[in-house]
Design a protein around this motif. Structure first.
Motif, PDB file in Angstrom:
ATOM      1  N   THR A 142    -100.415 -21.476  13.191  1.00 13.75           N
ATOM      2  CA  THR A 142    -101.572 -20.883  11.783  1.00 13.75           C
ATOM      3  C   THR A 142    -102.143 -19.675  11.665  1.00 13.75           C
ATOM      4  N   ARG A 143    -101.893 -18.629  11.327  1.00 16.26           N
ATOM      5  CA  ARG A 143    -102.569 -16.780  11.243  1.00 16.26           C
ATOM      6  C   ARG A 143    -102.968 -16.581  10.570  1.00 16.26           C
ATOM      7  N   ALA A 147    -100.314 -15.151   7.867  1.00 12.88           N
ATOM      8  CA  ALA A 147     -99.112 -15.417   8.580  1.00 12.88           C
ATOM      9  C   ALA A 147     -97.321 -14.981   6.927  1.00 12.88           C
ATOM     10  N   ALA A 160     -96.881 -10.505   9.555  1.00 12.25           N
ATOM     11  CA  ALA A 160     -97.017 -10.923  10.237  1.00 12.25           C
ATOM     12  C   ALA A 160     -94.714 -11.173  10.052  1.00 12.25           C
ATOM     13  N   ALA A 198     -94.596  -9.134  15.139  1.00 14.71           N
ATOM     14  CA  ALA A 198     -95.386 -10.701  15.104  1.00 14.71           C
ATOM     15  C   ALA A 198     -95.815 -10.116  16.732  1.00 14.71           C
ATOM     16  N   THR A 210    -102.428 -11.157  13.353  1.00 13.52           N
ATOM     17  CA  THR A 210    -101.107 -12.116  13.051  1.00 13.52           C
ATOM     18  C   THR A 210     -99.761 -11.150  14.188  1.00 13.52           C
ATOM     19  N   TYR A 237    -103.833 -14.596  20.007  1.00  8.43           N
ATOM     20  CA  TYR A 237    -104.734 -15.531  18.573  1.00  8.43           C
ATOM     21  C   TYR A 237    -104.800 -17.363  19.279  1.00  8.43           C
TER      22      TYR A 237
END
Length: 268
Positions: free
Chosen positions: A7-8, A11, A16, A22, A233, A238
């Motif tokens: 989970t960004r 997102a 993203a 992405a 994203t 990340y």
């Protein structure tokens, strides 16, 4: 370190939402997708750091060259505390070349490794006088022949003193380039070549400033502020650092001058 999460921030929207942009691992990206993602990251960093610039104070190419040599293993802030005294005492390459070594070492002592740096400054100043009439040459091949000057220092001088595009691969730039999946190499020359191939040459100098700004302020070596990162994203790394937005925001550094008596390395 925080556990990597799928989970960004953002997102579901923005960059993203485009699979080509992405933050997929480099091995699964096409060349076109990699270039698009890299340039999107640069545009977002330009929005975050509109004032990105060389953080060493200088008035001419010689001052920038010497300041960059002195900046090794210390902060630009500390170098900026030293150079006004240094350049007032030794304003030209000829003055530096004839400087008393003990006096020079005393002036630059707080930058650390001052004996080695004094040797480099004396050597490069003497080389400038002997080979270039006391002037800093605007050519990479000439600059890297000066004592204590490598490609990183040469590109700093070319890009900021002469307006000649160059990529400055310092520790921050290299770390971020690998985290972004732009390169897998630890070799600065390879990093410079591979990253340079992703961008138009005219953007190289500002790209360097933005990555260095981001590396100093947000994408730290030990604990990056992933949850407060404008390119989260798009980043394959990340989750390497703190992903909670509130906790991550506390990790973001607003770099300000430190007291001259503070220990070396205060600003990281």
């Amino acid at each position: 370190m925080a556990t990597r999460s799928s989970t960004r921030p953002g997102a579901a929207t923005g960059a993203a939402a485009d699979p080509a942009l992405a933050g997929a691992p480099r091995s699964s990206e096409s060349r076109t997708a990699l270039v698009r993602r890299a340039r999107r990251i640069d545009r977002l960093l330009a929005e975050r750091y509109p004032d990105a610039h060389c953080e060493l104070d200088f008035a001419n190419p010689l001052q920038l060259l010497v300041a960059t040599v002195l900046s090794a293993q210390t902060t630009d802030v500390r170098v900026n505390m030293v150079t006004p005294v240094l350049f007032a005492r030794f304003p030209t390459a000829a003055d530096l070349a004839a400087a008393d070594r003990a006096e020079l070492e005393t002036i630059i002592q707080s930058t650390g490794f001052f004996r080695q740096k004094a040797q480099s400054v004396l050597g490069l100043a003497q080389a400038l006088v002997e080979r270039h009439g006391g002037e800093v040459p605007p050519r990479l091949d000439d600059l890297v022949q000066l004592p204590g000057v490598g490609r990183k220092t040469a590109n700093v001088v070319l890009g900021n003193a002469f307006g000649i595009p160059g990529i400055t691969v310092d520790t921050h730039f290299g770390r971020l380039a690998r985290r972004f999946g732009w390169t897998a190499s630890e070799d600065p020359v390879v990093v410079e070549s591979e990253v340079g191939a992703l961008f138009e040459k005219k953007s190289w100098t500002m790209l360097s400033h933005r990555l260095i700004f981001h590396g100093r302020r947000t994408c730290h070596s030990r604990k990056p502020a992933c949850g407060a990162c404008p390119v989260a994203t798009l980043c394959p790394a990340y989750g390497t650092g703190e992903t909670d937005p509130e906790k991550a925001a506390k990790l973001v550094k607003d770099l300000v001058p430190v007291d001259a008596a503070a220990p070396l390395g205060t600003l990281g």
